[in-house]
Design an enzyme around this catalytic site. Structure first.
Site, mmCIF file in Angstrom:
data_model
loop_
_atom_site.group_PDB
_atom_site.id
_atom_site.type_symbol
_atom_site.label_atom_id
_atom_site.label_comp_id
_atom_site.label_asym_id
_atom_site.label_seq_id
_atom_site.Cartn_x
_atom_site.Cartn_y
_atom_site.Cartn_z
ATOM 1 C CD GLU A 1 -3.035 -5.900 4.768
ATOM 2 O OE1 GLU A 1 -3.400 -4.727 4.964
ATOM 3 O OE2 GLU A 1 -2.309 -6.236 3.803
ATOM 4 C CG HIS B 1 -4.763 -3.190 2.028
ATOM 5 N ND1 HIS B 1 -3.958 -2.706 3.033
ATOM 6 C CD2 HIS B 1 -5.301 -2.102 1.416
ATOM 7 C CE1 HIS B 1 -4.015 -1.390 3.060
ATOM 8 N NE2 HIS B 1 -4.825 -0.997 2.077
ATOM 9 C CB CYS C 1 -0.994 -0.030 1.152
ATOM 10 S SG CYS C 1 -2.320 1.200 1.008
#
Length: 213
Positions: free
Chosen positions: A193, A191, A82
């Site tokens: 995650e 992202h 990011c």
């Protein structure tokens, strides 16, 4: 093996840390750290970030971590996520902010005049949601992730590299560089995650990556 996640006071680092701990298991020791010495001692480095680019750059400099991040990017497996990925470029249009200059090129805002779909409907900025990822060049970190897999994005700006380093593209509404890579560095706009199984596969690949393209 020791993996350092750089904590310079920006972003939701808890989810990044937990995701990497989950995929690493007993194969690596994961440390979330704001200590340049720990970053320097790590075998691999994850450089996340979330928020406004000027604030992120200022926090990175004030924390004393800038030098350790640059050293890590020169010599060890390195994952930018990011805004952490955006900081690797020369500059960003967000606040006309100078970056770290690891990659040539800039980070550009989605232009208002192009923010519409094929039927003329207006598209929102920030770009938020799940988008397809298109492989433009094979990379070890994308092993096991199929063409067209969806990842989760939240951003108003995107990479515009000057060099031929794009490995993954997405589209909103036009194609843009969603991930870039060179040597030991892989940097991704979205992202992982927060991207379910595909994102975890990317992080798992990083845990086992030797830093070679």
């Amino acid at each position: 093996m020791r993996i350092a996640i750089v904590d310079y006071g920006m972003g939701n680092l808890h989810s990044v840390t937990k995701a990497i701990e989950h995929v690493a298991g007993n194969d690596a020791s994961i440390v979330l750290t704001d200590d340049p010495i720990e970053v320097a001692a790590a075998d691999k480095v994850v450089f996340p970030g979330q928020g406004a680019m000027p604030d992120c750059m200022r926090h990175l400099e004030e924390s004393g971590l800038k030098g350790a991040v640059l050293d890590a990017a020169r010599q060890k497996p390195f994952l930018g996520i990011c805004v952490g990925a955006q900081l690797l470029f020369d500059y960003s249009e967000e606040g006309d902010t100078p970056g770290l200059g690891v990659f040539a090129g800039g980070v550009m805002r989605f232009p208002k005049e192009r923010m519409h779909d094929d039927e003329g409907h207006k598209l929102k900025v920030p770009h938020m949601g799940w988008n397809e990822m298109f492989i433009t060049r094979e990379h070890p970190l994308w092993q096991g992730i199929p063409q067209g897999e969806r990842f989760y994005f939240v951003h108003s700006y995107h990479f515009k590299p000057s060099d031929d380093i794009t490995v993954i593209e997405s589209a909103y509404p036009y194609r843009f560089a969603a991930a870039v890579a060179r040597d030991n560095i892989f940097a991704i706009q979205c992202h992982p995650e927060k991207s379910h199984n595909a994102g975890l596969q990317l992080l798992r690949n990083f845990v086992h990556w030797d830093g070679r393209p």
